[in-house]
Design a protein around this motif. Structure first.
Motif, mmCIF file in Angstrom:
data_model
loop_
_atom_site.group_PDB
_atom_site.id
_atom_site.type_symbol
_atom_site.label_atom_id
_atom_site.label_comp_id
_atom_site.label_asym_id
_atom_site.label_seq_id
_atom_site.Cartn_x
_atom_site.Cartn_y
_atom_site.Cartn_z
ATOM 1 N N SER A 75 0.836 -1.187 0.000
ATOM 2 C CA SER A 75 0.000 0.000 0.000
ATOM 3 C C SER A 75 0.878 1.246 0.000
ATOM 4 C CB SER A 75 -0.909 0.004 1.226
ATOM 5 O OG SER A 75 -1.814 -1.085 1.169
ATOM 6 N N PRO A 76 0.464 2.280 -0.725
ATOM 7 C CA PRO A 76 1.300 3.487 -0.835
ATOM 8 C C PRO A 76 1.331 4.279 0.466
ATOM 9 C CG PRO A 76 -0.839 3.864 -1.822
ATOM 10 C CD PRO A 76 -0.797 2.412 -1.457
ATOM 11 N N TYR A 111 3.618 10.430 -3.372
ATOM 12 C CA TYR A 111 3.222 9.073 -3.007
ATOM 13 C C TYR A 111 4.398 8.130 -3.263
ATOM 14 C CZ TYR A 111 -1.660 10.682 -3.128
ATOM 15 O OH TYR A 111 -2.837 11.346 -2.905
ATOM 16 N N TYR A 145 5.254 3.987 -3.515
ATOM 17 C CA TYR A 145 4.712 2.626 -3.533
ATOM 18 C C TYR A 145 5.754 1.650 -4.078
ATOM 19 C CZ TYR A 145 3.842 3.325 -8.578
ATOM 20 O OH TYR A 145 3.979 3.579 -9.924
ATOM 21 N N GLN A 180 -2.798 1.242 -6.265
ATOM 22 C CA GLN A 180 -3.015 -0.114 -5.785
ATOM 23 C C GLN A 180 -2.789 -1.119 -6.927
ATOM 24 O OE1 GLN A 180 -3.594 -0.705 -2.622
ATOM 25 N NE2 GLN A 180 -4.143 1.351 -1.915
ATOM 26 N N VAL A 209 1.524 -2.247 -9.448
ATOM 27 C CA VAL A 209 0.603 -1.184 -9.058
ATOM 28 C C VAL A 209 0.044 -0.515 -10.317
ATOM 29 C CG1 VAL A 209 0.482 1.111 -7.989
ATOM 30 C CG2 VAL A 209 1.608 -0.777 -6.798
#
Length: 235
Positions: A25-26, A56, A58, A132, A140
């Protein structure tokens, strides 16, 4: 034969579980973390010339990534709302060699809206952005959403939904409007080649924006997308 099929099933389940495990999850970087990673030297190197709004981070099966959202601060209204005339987003991979830019997007306010006036502002709608692994393949699938406002606020603004799948951009462009005939939507043909789970999640985002009175998509938009239409508008 049944035993062989049983072990094959376990093998594919293990692969799926591994893919899900590797797609983390980021997280949103703090201001201090952002400044440390994107120093003045890095900003200059990658031509990041607008203030960074959010970063962000990830990780998936292919590595570690950062998505940087930037918005140009142009003016402040009496209500203390900041108006942005231009935005940029960047995607970087990060490994032992450092940051490597993978893609970049740029957009700006339109000089004329459907009502004949210039758009007021453009900004990222982070409430609807997602990072996601939607289709559980270990990669992702970034979804970036941004929009504009006009003289009538959201009612005559535009919305763009960008879905990145394996590095390729797929876009949905929507024009809001105070009158029925002013509303229209355009969908890239490639969007309909995406896995069904990604298409469904994008439609969920559209519905959420409508539920929150940020968008009015043409009547029957769900059926139009089922039929893979690339253009549809209110009649």
């Amino acid at each position: 034969m049944k035993l062989k099929l049983f072990f094959l099933s376990l093998f594919f389940l293990a692969l799926q579980f591994s893919a899900q495990k590797n797609a983390i999850s980021p997280i949103i970087l703090s201001r201090a973390e952002t400044k440390q990673l994107f120093s003045d030297e890095a900003l200059k190197k990658f031509n990041i010339d607008y203030p960074i709004f959010r970063v962000y981070n990830y990780t998936d099966n292919t590595g570690n990534y950062y998505v940087v959202l930037t918005e140009k601060m142009d003016s402040i209204k009496p209500s203390k709302d900041t108006l942005h005339y231009k935005i940029k987003a960047f995607n970087f991979s990060n490994d032992e060699k450092g940051l490597v830019k993978k893609w970049e997007l740029t957009d700006f306010v339109a000089k004329q809206t459907i009502s004949g006036d210039m758009e007021n502002s453009i900004w990222f709608w982070t409430k609807y952005c997602e990072f996601q692994d939607i289709d559980n393949d270990g990669l992702v699938d970034p979804i970036i959403v941004y929009g504009t406002s006009g003289m009538n606020g959201y009612e005559d603004g535009r919305i763009k939904i960008l879905v990145y799948y394996k590095g390729r951009k797929n876009v949905i462009r929507h024009q809001n409007g105070t009158l029925d005939h002013e509303r229209n939507t355009q969908v890239d043909e490639t969007f309909y080649l995406l896995p069904e789970t990604i298409q469904d999640q994008t439609k969920n985002i559209i519905q959420k924006m409508m539920d929150n009175s940020l968008a009015i998509f043409p009547y029957g938009w769900q059926e139009a997308m089922k039929k893979h239409k690339t253009k549809f508008q209110e009649k």
